[in-house]
Design a protein around this motif. Structure first.
Motif, PDB file in Angstrom:
ATOM      1  N   GLY A 135      -8.824 -43.267  -0.673  1.00  0.00           N
ATOM      2  CA  GLY A 135      -8.210 -43.908  -1.544  1.00  0.00           C
ATOM      3  C   GLY A 135      -7.906 -45.236  -1.235  1.00  0.00           C
ATOM      4  N   LYS A 136      -8.381 -45.765   0.023  1.00  0.00           N
ATOM      5  CA  LYS A 136      -7.978 -46.919   0.395  1.00  0.00           C
ATOM      6  C   LYS A 136      -9.264 -48.145  -0.243  1.00  0.00           C
ATOM      7  CE  LYS A 136      -4.412 -45.604   2.388  1.00  0.00           C
ATOM      8  NZ  LYS A 136      -3.176 -45.598   1.840  1.00  0.00           N
ATOM      9  N   ASN A 137      -8.934 -48.730  -1.039  1.00  0.00           N
ATOM     10  CA  ASN A 137     -10.173 -49.602  -1.521  1.00  0.00           C
ATOM     11  C   ASN A 137      -9.875 -51.086  -1.260  1.00  0.00           C
ATOM     12  OD1 ASN A 137      -8.106 -50.426  -3.477  1.00  0.00           O
ATOM     13  ND2 ASN A 137      -9.135 -49.124  -5.026  1.00  0.00           N
ATOM     14  N   ILE A 138      -9.058 -51.436  -0.523  1.00  0.00           N
ATOM     15  CA  ILE A 138      -8.752 -52.878  -0.009  1.00  0.00           C
ATOM     16  C   ILE A 138      -8.441 -52.694   1.553  1.00  0.00           C
ATOM     17  CG2 ILE A 138      -7.071 -54.885  -0.012  1.00  0.00           C
ATOM     18  CD1 ILE A 138      -6.209 -53.913  -2.978  1.00  0.00           C
ATOM     19  N   GLU A 139      -9.448 -53.904   2.091  1.00  0.00           N
ATOM     20  CA  GLU A 139      -9.101 -53.938   3.382  1.00  0.00           C
ATOM     21  C   GLU A 139      -8.771 -55.273   3.853  1.00  0.00           C
ATOM     22  OE1 GLU A 139     -12.115 -53.878   7.851  1.00  0.00           O
ATOM     23  OE2 GLU A 139     -12.692 -53.784   5.997  1.00  0.00           O
ATOM     24  N   LEU A 140      -7.688 -55.421   4.414  1.00  0.00           N
ATOM     25  CA  LEU A 140      -6.901 -56.684   4.759  1.00  0.00           C
ATOM     26  C   LEU A 140      -7.165 -56.966   6.267  1.00  0.00           C
ATOM     27  CD1 LEU A 140      -4.973 -58.850   3.684  1.00  0.00           C
ATOM     28  CD2 LEU A 140      -3.056 -57.408   4.687  1.00  0.00           C
ATOM     29  N   LEU A 141      -8.075 -58.056   6.214  1.00  0.00           N
ATOM     30  CA  LEU A 141      -8.259 -58.705   7.801  1.00  0.00           C
ATOM     31  C   LEU A 141      -7.176 -59.503   8.240  1.00  0.00           C
ATOM     32  CD1 LEU A 141     -10.768 -58.437   9.975  1.00  0.00           C
ATOM     33  CD2 LEU A 141     -11.297 -60.410   9.121  1.00  0.00           C
ATOM     34  N   THR A 142      -6.410 -59.142   9.336  1.00  0.00           N
ATOM     35  CA  THR A 142      -5.407 -59.924   9.833  1.00  0.00           C
ATOM     36  C   THR A 142      -5.662 -60.295  11.122  1.00  0.00           C
ATOM     37  OG1 THR A 142      -4.076 -58.138  10.411  1.00  0.00           O
ATOM     38  CG2 THR A 142      -3.828 -58.443   8.310  1.00  0.00           C
ATOM     39  N   SER A 143      -5.001 -61.463  11.639  1.00  0.00           N
ATOM     40  CA  SER A 143      -5.033 -61.857  12.925  1.00  0.00           C
ATOM     41  C   SER A 143      -3.495 -62.625  13.297  1.00  0.00           C
ATOM     42  CB  SER A 143      -6.017 -62.511  13.330  1.00  0.00           C
ATOM     43  OG  SER A 143      -5.917 -64.054  12.670  1.00  0.00           O
ATOM     44  N   PHE A 144      -3.287 -63.162  14.521  1.00  0.00           N
ATOM     45  CA  PHE A 144      -1.818 -63.530  14.905  1.00  0.00           C
ATOM     46  C   PHE A 144      -2.328 -64.854  15.369  1.00  0.00           C
ATOM     47  CE2 PHE A 144      -0.372 -59.446  13.851  1.00  0.00           C
ATOM     48  CZ  PHE A 144       0.759 -59.470  13.580  1.00  0.00           C
ATOM     49  N   GLU A 145      -3.572 -65.301  15.368  1.00  0.00           N
ATOM     50  CA  GLU A 145      -4.109 -66.519  15.703  1.00  0.00           C
ATOM     51  C   GLU A 145      -4.727 -67.457  14.661  1.00  0.00           C
ATOM     52  OE1 GLU A 145      -3.509 -68.213  18.412  1.00  0.00           O
ATOM     53  OE2 GLU A 145      -2.682 -66.284  19.715  1.00  0.00           O
ATOM     54  N   PRO A 146      -4.020 -68.600  14.278  1.00  0.00           N
ATOM     55  CA  PRO A 146      -4.614 -69.480  13.164  1.00  0.00           C
ATOM     56  C   PRO A 146      -6.308 -69.712  13.284  1.00  0.00           C
ATOM     57  CG  PRO A 146      -2.325 -70.044  13.680  1.00  0.00           C
ATOM     58  CD  PRO A 146      -2.958 -69.065  14.814  1.00  0.00           C
ATOM     59  N   CYS A 147      -6.626 -69.709  14.428  1.00  0.00           N
ATOM     60  CA  CYS A 147      -8.095 -70.139  14.703  1.00  0.00           C
ATOM     61  C   CYS A 147      -8.919 -69.139  14.005  1.00  0.00           C
ATOM     62  CB  CYS A 147      -8.199 -70.222  16.038  1.00  0.00           C
ATOM     63  SG  CYS A 147      -8.330 -68.858  17.337  1.00  0.00           S
ATOM     64  N   LEU A 148      -8.587 -68.051  13.752  1.00  0.00           N
ATOM     65  CA  LEU A 148      -9.241 -66.901  13.071  1.00  0.00           C
ATOM     66  C   LEU A 148      -9.444 -66.933  11.708  1.00  0.00           C
ATOM     67  CD1 LEU A 148      -8.488 -63.977  15.532  1.00  0.00           C
ATOM     68  CD2 LEU A 148     -10.597 -64.779  15.114  1.00  0.00           C
ATOM     69  N   HIS A 149      -8.652 -67.972  11.042  1.00  0.00           N
ATOM     70  CA  HIS A 149      -8.526 -67.970   9.551  1.00  0.00           C
ATOM     71  C   HIS A 149      -9.952 -68.008   8.846  1.00  0.00           C
ATOM     72  CE1 HIS A 149      -7.054 -69.218   5.455  1.00  0.00           C
ATOM     73  NE2 HIS A 149      -7.891 -70.132   5.565  1.00  0.00           N
TER      74      HIS A 149
ATOM     75  N   GLU B   7       5.422 -51.777   1.334  1.00  0.00           N
ATOM     76  CA  GLU B   7       5.938 -50.865   0.479  1.00  0.00           C
ATOM     77  C   GLU B   7       5.509 -51.214  -0.857  1.00  0.00           C
ATOM     78  OE1 GLU B   7      10.232 -51.758   0.312  1.00  0.00           O
ATOM     79  OE2 GLU B   7      10.760 -50.737   2.331  1.00  0.00           O
ATOM     80  N   GLY B   8       4.193 -51.752  -0.867  1.00  0.00           N
ATOM     81  CA  GLY B   8       3.277 -51.705  -2.127  1.00  0.00           C
ATOM     82  C   GLY B   8       2.489 -50.422  -2.660  1.00  0.00           C
ATOM     83  N   THR B   9       1.535 -50.543  -3.232  1.00  0.00           N
ATOM     84  CA  THR B   9       0.732 -49.392  -3.891  1.00  0.00           C
ATOM     85  C   THR B   9       0.077 -48.453  -2.706  1.00  0.00           C
ATOM     86  OG1 THR B   9      -1.068 -50.711  -3.963  1.00  0.00           O
ATOM     87  CG2 THR B   9       0.536 -50.879  -5.897  1.00  0.00           C
ATOM     88  N   HIS B  10       0.054 -49.093  -1.488  1.00  0.00           N
ATOM     89  CA  HIS B  10      -0.705 -48.500  -0.449  1.00  0.00           C
ATOM     90  C   HIS B  10      -1.945 -48.119  -0.790  1.00  0.00           C
ATOM     91  CE1 HIS B  10       3.333 -46.839   1.424  1.00  0.00           C
ATOM     92  NE2 HIS B  10       2.800 -47.953   1.724  1.00  0.00           N
TER      93      HIS B  10
END
Length: 458
Positions: free
Chosen positions: A271-285, A326-329
């Motif tokens: 049921g997860k249809n969105i992947e959020l790619l995240t990082s904590f280093e701006p160089c990966l933007h 806390e959104g739609t998950h």
């Protein structure tokens, strides 16, 4: 069996940890998925799957001729010598991969710090007059050159920007010298840009016909801008070759690229249809921007695929964090972790009025690490599955490895979806309408239909 050539010490590989996603997928599902992924990988390597005519990227890290790499290094040196600014003109796969590598590796060129490196700017990735005018204003008084990247030469955004930049080069330097300030990366035999480059005697590099744009980072499309920036493109190819050995030759049970493809697929079916790619280093933007094209253009077909999104933490925790928590998950998160190439110590007096004395002696890297762990725990506890990818360091080799890792995972994942991960038929829809509205010759019927629809309000 897969025939594996090349590869080095296997120390710079991309690693996956799915610990914080196992609440949503179980071991039995993973085992079955890995067996299926191994079959699809074999299909990919044997060139028997859909779109196999565009799988030339598989061997780029080990088949790049030394003569071509040397030519790229020589052309880059020439551009550096005559230019203080180089404009890379391209869009989509002719833009995002190069910018991703340049942003990720900014500040760590292998060349001597005493050597002068040109500024690298970008054009041809929109139709914004404001953006292009700002670029032209910035180029005033600078010795600039242009690298234009287009397989056909007719991609509108790039063609328009290149025409304007070439006109400016001729006005500024004259027709003869302007030609020495242009490098074209295009088809080896056909197309508008190929013909122009041939007629004008421009320096050219071939865009392999069996490599699509979003898979072209390790061709001259990315390698020339990287070389201009003083980066070690041989180390980049070596890092990709190391990842190739692991991704194509490791048993499924220890193959992290396959594991990533399987985890994404299982989270999608849950049921997860969105992947959020995240990082904590701006160089990966911009790595995230390239990743979005790679997966979005490869998977988004026939009503299938995961919507790829990206965010930069901790910055976006102050805007998107509430929704993630806390959104739609409907999403899962993939966190890319890379050690910071530099560190800053935080020093604070015990009686500092800002209340930060408890951080005295801590490094910003340590703070950033703790922020990442805190976020991972919070999102997991909030019901968001989290995958973790670790990039060994900020280096050319690690960037090459990351590119290859994502390409394999994307291709295998596409085959698991039952789609062709190497075409993009939907991209042509907007172009069809745009050319009609712009009155391109041959689109008169389509233009009349569009005008009628607009008059009816649809």
């Amino acid at each position: 069996m897969l025939e594996i050539r090349g590869g080095v010490g296997m120390s710079g590989l991309i690693r996956l940890d799915d610990t914080w996603a196992l609440d949503h997928i179980d071991a039995e599902e993973i085992d079955g998925g890995m067996r299926e992924a191994a079959l699809q990988l074999q299909l990919l390597v044997d060139r028997k799957g859909a779109g196999s005519e565009y799988t030339g990227w598989l061997n780029l890290p080990i088949d790049a001729p030394d003569s071509v790499v040397a030519r790229l290094e020589h052309a880059a040196a020439d551009l550096r010598e005559q230019s203080d600014t180089v404009v890379v003109c391209g869009i989509g796969g002719s833009y995002l991969g190069a910018r991703a590598g340049l942003e990720f590796l900014a500040g760590v060129p292998s060349r001597s710090a005493t050597d002068s490196l040109p500024d690298i700017l970008f054009a041809g990735n929109s139709l914004s007059s404001w953006q292009l005018q700002k670029l032209l204003d910035r180029l005033a008084g600078h010795r600039f050159s242009v690298v234009v990247i287009s397989k056909s030469g007719t991609t509108l955004e790039t063609a328009v920007a290149f025409h304007i930049l070439r006109t400016e080069l001729v006005r500024r330097f004259g027709a003869g010298k302007a030609r020495t300030r242009i490098v074209a990366i295009t088809d080896s035999e056909h197309g508008t840009l190929h013909d122009l480059a041939r007629d004008q005697g421009l320096v050219t590099f071939d865009l392999p016909r069996d490599v699509g744009g979003r898979y072209s980072v390790l061709t001259p499309v990315g390698l020339l801008p990287f070389a201009i920036a003083g980066l070690n493109i041989r180390a980049m190819l070596q890092g990709a070759a190391e990842q190739r050995t692991a991704s194509l030759g490791s048993p499924a049970a220890t193959n992290d690229a396959l594991h990533y493809a399987v985890a994404r697929r299982l989270l999608n079916t849950s049921g997860k249809n969105i992947e959020l790619l995240t990082s904590f280093e701006p160089c990966l933007h911009f790595v995230g921007e390239w990743w979005k094209q790679l997966f979005g253009e490869s998977e988004g077909k026939n009503g299938k695929g995961i919507f790829p999104a990206s965010a930069e933490f901790t910055t976006d925790l102050h805007s998107l964090g509430q929704y993630v928590q806390e959104g739609t998950h409907s999403l899962f998160e993939t966190v890319v972790d890379v050690p910071a190439p530099a560190d800053v110590a935080f020093l604070c007096d015990a009686d500092s009025p800002d209340g930060l004395a408890y951080l005295n002696g801590r490094s910003l890297s340590a703070m950033n690490h703790d922020a990442r762990i805190a976020t991972l725990l919070a999102h997991h506890d909030g019901g968001v599955p989290v995958l973790q990818l670790t990039v060994p360091d900020v280096s050319e080799g690690s960037f090459g490895a990351a590119v290859y890792f994502f390409e394999v995972a994307c291709a295998v994942g596409g085959y698991m979806l039952g789609i062709n991960p190497f075409d993009q038929p939907g991209v042509e829809a907007y172009k069809h309408n745009m050319f009609a509205l712009l009155a391109k010759p041959g689109t008169e019927v389509e233009a009349a239909d569009i005008r009628s629809r607009l008059a009816r309000g649809n």
